[in-house]
Design an enzyme around this catalytic site. Structure first.
Site, PDB file in Angstrom:
ATOM      1  N   THR A 111      -7.588   4.054  -1.123  1.00  0.00           N
ATOM      2  CA  THR A 111      -7.682   3.040  -0.085  1.00  0.00           C
ATOM      3  C   THR A 111      -7.069   3.602   1.185  1.00  0.00           C
ATOM      4  O   THR A 111      -6.017   4.248   1.142  1.00  0.00           O
ATOM      5  CB  THR A 111      -6.933   1.762  -0.498  1.00  0.00           C
ATOM      6  OG1 THR A 111      -7.454   1.299  -1.746  1.00  0.00           O
ATOM      7  CG2 THR A 111      -7.099   0.675   0.562  1.00  0.00           C
ATOM      8  N   LYS A 127      -3.742   7.248   3.427  1.00  0.00           N
ATOM      9  CA  LYS A 127      -4.557   7.142   2.215  1.00  0.00           C
ATOM     10  C   LYS A 127      -3.644   7.007   1.016  1.00  0.00           C
ATOM     11  O   LYS A 127      -2.734   7.812   0.816  1.00  0.00           O
ATOM     12  CB  LYS A 127      -5.448   8.372   2.065  1.00  0.00           C
ATOM     13  CG  LYS A 127      -6.486   8.227   0.956  1.00  0.00           C
ATOM     14  CD  LYS A 127      -7.522   9.345   1.031  1.00  0.00           C
ATOM     15  CE  LYS A 127      -8.649   9.110   0.036  1.00  0.00           C
ATOM     16  NZ  LYS A 127      -9.690  10.161   0.136  1.00  0.00           N
ATOM     17  N   ASP A 223     -18.066  17.600  -2.716  1.00  0.00           N
ATOM     18  CA  ASP A 223     -18.470  16.190  -2.708  1.00  0.00           C
ATOM     19  C   ASP A 223     -18.934  15.792  -1.302  1.00  0.00           C
ATOM     20  O   ASP A 223     -18.583  14.730  -0.804  1.00  0.00           O
ATOM     21  CB  ASP A 223     -17.313  15.305  -3.170  1.00  0.00           C
ATOM     22  CG  ASP A 223     -17.779  13.885  -3.495  1.00  0.00           C
ATOM     23  OD1 ASP A 223     -18.977  13.708  -3.786  1.00  0.00           O
ATOM     24  OD2 ASP A 223     -16.948  12.954  -3.431  1.00  0.00           O
TER      25      ASP A 223
END
Length: 974
Positions: A111, A127, A223
């Site tokens: 988050t 974060k 990613d």
């Protein structure tokens, strides 16, 4: 705006202000120090941090008090209340030193919150691991991934990669503080409205530059997807979320099991993110075939993911079936789809399949150029070898935009010529206008390095009267030409990055310009010093230029932007300019070996910077003062000022000065043999500081060189050589193979190899150092003389007497030319010539150089100086081998009165025993001296020499046992 009152603070922390008023408050806090400090204290009250809690650097785990003591161990950080209660943080609560403002995003594992940094007066992004991942197994994996992400991102300094500011601890977990991007994700940007193909392509190319920057730093993202690209309101694109990144230097990654059969592919990040333990990880929609199979992906896997995302962004559909599973990891054989079609995502839409990649051929609408289509399909090749060799190669192909001039049938050739000619004129004019935008940097060299200054420098060096002055002047002006040429290129590139390519903001350009202007001050200080050179400065002239600060730091926008900003007032800026010029002069004087003068220049700079209250400059001034004191032999003063420099640099986020202060403390304290272990602790702080700033190869190379020298002094030769080898690699990459610092490291390695008994390796690195030094500094530079001296000693131990003699005589020639015939270091050079003659049994020839060395040292440093013992020992042993024991005896007795070195004492005692024995002295007296020699060598673990002495004692008439042995002095000189 006036100072904020208590009610406004409370409403701001609770989120009760309107968006417009909250923005006004944030802008005010960024410029008002008292209010920012008050905000910090208000936040501490919210989280119940004790008022006497020390300031803690969560990046390093170090705490600083208010006194002048060194770094003390940190207290455990106080666990915030929201952690204790197992809930997400609310507005106004603290994460480290940061104050939470609002939640701005959430992904599969983390988050992200907007937060306020009260120290620097700016927004940051924080974060945290998602609270629903806080069960034991998820927390362990998630925290490791979050820390890994911070470490990965910190390695990359690139305008299109998100910047990491800090990493901290929260109870058992960690948080990451990053650059706050006020904007949106690339995925949302694509979906919010239609964009022209070239606009989409330009945006992706910028993101691709960030990926290429990560690859250059040794990272594979693993990613990449539109969700992990941010677009700020300023238009700058940044790649983020390196949680799955892997360092190339970590070596081969162990294979993972392939994905389980039937693993679904979905566009949703939460469903597409596979984090099964032990299996391939990433987002399936974008994952390369080799990654799906569990193989270790390289940078070409990122290229595949990039092309999947670009395909989707340009054409609005996916290049492969969304519901493919692990059994399709190879996608499709190249031959099986030739002339066939498969269903696409669009109902009733049968699209042909590209036979090379197994991907659907792109739709004809929109009309994306063929060269873009070809580049994307090549990037989607199932076999990595068939893709582009690098992201840079792919981006180069995507940026190629051939302009086709289409004419209606039957159009006249004149129209064609006019069209082509008009376009050529326009293109030429546009290019010319762009070139002019960032031209003229060389004009700033006027009065700093131009024809007039070049003449002043040349005349100043030649006026020293040294026969080598003209050659030195040629080398120095060549070095200055190269440095200023690089400066012009760096200045032009900084402008282009902002004004032409739009990669950086005007604020970042301003930071780079200020840094580059400081480098010009350094050049001006050096040229001024050289123009008034004296004979003592001449040998150090080339080094002084070679040690000008690297220009690479002026391109490190992440580090530059983290430093506390300067005051806005014109008077303050003018004072900063003045102090900066003083510090440039102090650095030039230090590099030239004029340490006392450097300290005298730095002292008023420290006072002025302190009075101004600009902490980054104050830290820099303290560092230069401490560095000069360290080299001037004032370690206590150096330690005090360097420690204060480190604290001030930490407080103002001046990470380069903080790193250099810690490294120089290692150097300064390491001069004291009793504090070597303590000195090593500063190296750990320097390493932490480097990690905090995201790495800096030049500064890391400097640190590991100091570490190597310190380990050598400790006798830890294995650790020394490992550190020096690391330093060598870092300096080669950051400064190049021919830099003076590389030569210095090679010289230190030669000493360490010699001390370790690896004489062939010692000769090898000494030779490399000599070659670099002779090119840069000339064949008669004093350092070249030292290197020949060291190589002669190593060759002597290899019994390569012919080459050892040549090196020893060359060292002597250089010392006489550079230092004069009666300098103590010239005496040392005579010693090594004597050593060669003594070891090669040319005893009569050894007498002259040893006697000259003894005469020079007695005259220049005194009869009782430690260095005199080496010359007296060599002379005494030479007389002993010539059977002139009466002359040897007083010399050897004199050695024992002035030396503290156990090896020298051992040589003298054994020589004394042999001389007494030859003169018919009493056996107990002879054997007593031999026993002392054995004790000395046994004490320093010179077992072979101790055995030779024991053998000699055993052969003595009064000894009960006889054994065969041989004379040690015939084997080894000292």
């Amino acid at each position: 705006m006036e100072h904020l009152d208590a009610a406004e603070f409370t409403r701001f922390l609770r989120g009760q202000l309107s968006p417009e008023r909250a923005a006004q408050v944030e802008r005010h806090l960024a410029t008002c120090g008292p209010c920012a400090e008050r905000l910090s204290s208000e936040g501490e009250a919210v989280t119940e941090v004790p008022p006497d809690q020390q300031e803690v650097s969560y990046a390093t785990g170090a705490a600083f008090g208010t006194g002048d003591s060194a770094v003390a161990p940190s207290r455990e950080p106080v666990t915030p209340q929201w952690i204790k209660e197992g809930r997400p943080p609310e507005r106004g609560e603290q994460v480290g030193r940061y104050l939470i403002l609002e939640k701005v995003g959430q992904g599969g594992m983390g988050t992200v919150y907007a937060a306020w940094d009260p120290d620097l007066g700016r927004r940051v992004a924080i974060k945290l691991l998602r609270m629903d991942k806080q069960h034991a197994e998820g927390r362990t994996v998630g925290q490791a991934r979050l820390l890994r992400e911070a470490q990965a991102m910190a390695r990359v300094t690139h305008p299109h990669v998100i910047s990491v500011y800090d990493v901290g601890t929260l109870g058992e977990g960690v948080f990451v503080a990053m650059e706050f991007v006020d904007g949106t994700t690339l995925k949302k940007w694509i979906k919010e409205k239609p964009h022209a193909w070239h606009e989409v392509l330009d945006t992706f190319v910028a993101a691709g530059r960030g990926l290429a920057g990560a690859h250059a730093a040794g990272l594979v993202h693993r990613d990449f997807k539109p969700d992990n690209v941010l677009i700020g309101k300023d238009g700058r694109i940044r790649v983020t979320d390196f949680g799955l990144a892997r360092l190339a230097e970590e070596g081969a990654e162990p294979p993972r099991p392939a994905l389980p059969a039937g693993a679904p592919v979905d566009e949703s990040p939460e469903l597409a993110q596979l984090t099964q333990d032990g299996h391939a990880v990433g987002t399936l929609m974008y994952m390369s075939p080799e990654q799906r199979r569990g193989e270790a992906p390289d940078a070409r896997a990122d290229q595949f993911s990039f092309c999947v995302a670009l395909y989707w962004a340009l054409f609005g559909v996916w290049p492969f079936e969304r519901q493919r599973s692990a059994k399709d990891a190879d996608y499709s054989p190249a031959s099986s789809h030739k002339g066939t079609s498969r269903p696409s995502q669009r109902t009733g839409d049968l699209r042909p399949v590209d036979p090379t990649t197994g991907a659907f051929e792109p739709p004809r609408e929109p009309r994306v150029p063929a060269f873009v289509r070809r580049a994307i399909l090549r990037g989607l090749a199932p076999d990595p070898k068939d893709r582009f060799p690098s992201m840079e190669a792919l981006l180069t192909q995507l940026e190629y935009r051939p302009r086709q001039v289409r004419l209606a049938a039957g159009a006249a050739a004149m129209v064609l010529l006019a069209s082509v000619g008009g376009y050529a004129w326009y293109a030429h004019g546009a290019a010319a206008r762009q070139a002019l935008v960032c031209s003229g940097a060389e004009q700033k060299l006027a009065g700093i390095w131009d024809a007039a200054v070049r003449k002043q420098v040349t005349d100043g060096l030649v006026a020293t009267g040294n026969p080598q002055a003209a050659d030195v002047a040629t080398r120095v002006t060549g070095l200055l030409d190269g440095y200023t040429r690089d400066w012009v290129e760096a200045s032009t590139e900084a402008c282009r990055a902002t004004r032409i390519r739009g990669e950086q903001t005007e604020a970042l350009l301003s930071l780079r310009v200020v840094c580059l202007e400081r480098r010009l001050k350094d050049v001006k200080a050096v040229t001024g010093l050289l123009a008034s050179a004296d004979p003592e400065l001449l040998p150090k002239a080339a080094d002084t230029v070679s040690l000008l600060p690297s220009l690479q730091g002026c391109a490190d926008v992440t580090t530059l932007s983290q430093v506390e900003p300067p005051p806005d007032s014109p008077q303050a800026r003018q004072e900063i300019e003045r102090i900066s010029s003083q510090l440039a002069q102090a650095k030039a004087l230090t590099d030239a070996g004029r340490y006392k003068q450097a300290r005298d220049v730095a002292e008023p700079a420290v006072q002025a910077a302190s009075a101004l209250g600009y902490r980054p400059l104050e830290a820099e001034a303290l560092f230069f003062k401490g560095a000069a004191e360290a080299r001037a032999g004032a370690p206590e003063d150096a330690e005090r000022n360097l420690t204060q420099a480190l604290r001030t640099a930490l407080a103002s986020h001046n990470d380069p000065v903080m790193t250099r202060s810690a490294s120089t403390l290692l150097f300064a304290i390491g001069f004291n043999p009793e504090r070597l272990e303590e000195a090593l602790r500063w190296s750990e702080f320097a390493k932490a500081s480097l990690a905090r700033m995201g790495g800096n190869e030049e500064l890391e190379g400097e640190l590991f060189n100091y570490l190597g020298v310190t380990y050598t002094r400790l006798g830890k030769n294995t650790e020394s050589l490992a550190s020096l080898q690391r330093a060598l690699q870092l300096v080669e990459r950051s400064l190049g193979p021919d830099h003076v610092r590389r030569a210095n490291i090679l010289g230190n390695m030669g000493n360490a190899y010699r001390q370790e008994g690896q004489f062939e390796d010692s000769v090898r690195v000494y030779t490399q150092a000599i070659e670099i030094r002779e090119r840069l500094s000339g064949p008669t530079h004093p350092i070249v003389g030292y290197l020949y001296y060291g190589r002669a000693q190593s060759r002597l131990r290899l019994e390569d007497f012919e080459k050892a003699e040549a090196d020893a005589k060359r060292s002597l020639e250089i010392h006489i030319a550079a230092r004069g015939p009666e300098h103590p270091e010239t005496g040392d050079a005579y010693d090594v010539v004597g050593q060669v003659y003594l070891a090669s049994k040319r005893y009569r020839e050894a007498l002259e150089p040893y006697q000259k060395a003894l005469d020079i040292k007695e005259k220049t440093v005194g009869k009782d100086d430690e260095t005199v013992s080496y010359s007296a020992l060599g002379l005494g042993l030479s007389y002993l081998e010539l059977d002139e024991s009466a002359k040897a005896l007083p010399l050897l007795e004199r050695v024992l009165k002035i030396t503290h070195d156990p090896r020298t004492q051992g040589d003298a005692y054994f020589g004394l025993a042999r001389a007494m024995d030859a003169m018919g002295r009493k056996d107990p007296e002879v054997l007593a001296n031999a026993q002392k020699a054995w004790d000395a060598f046994h004490g320093v673990k010179e077992t072979e020499i101790a055995k030779e002495i024991a053998d000699w004692m055993a052969r003595h008439p009064s000894a009960p046992v006889a054994a065969k042995g041989k004379s040690r002095t015939a084997k080894k000189g000292r």
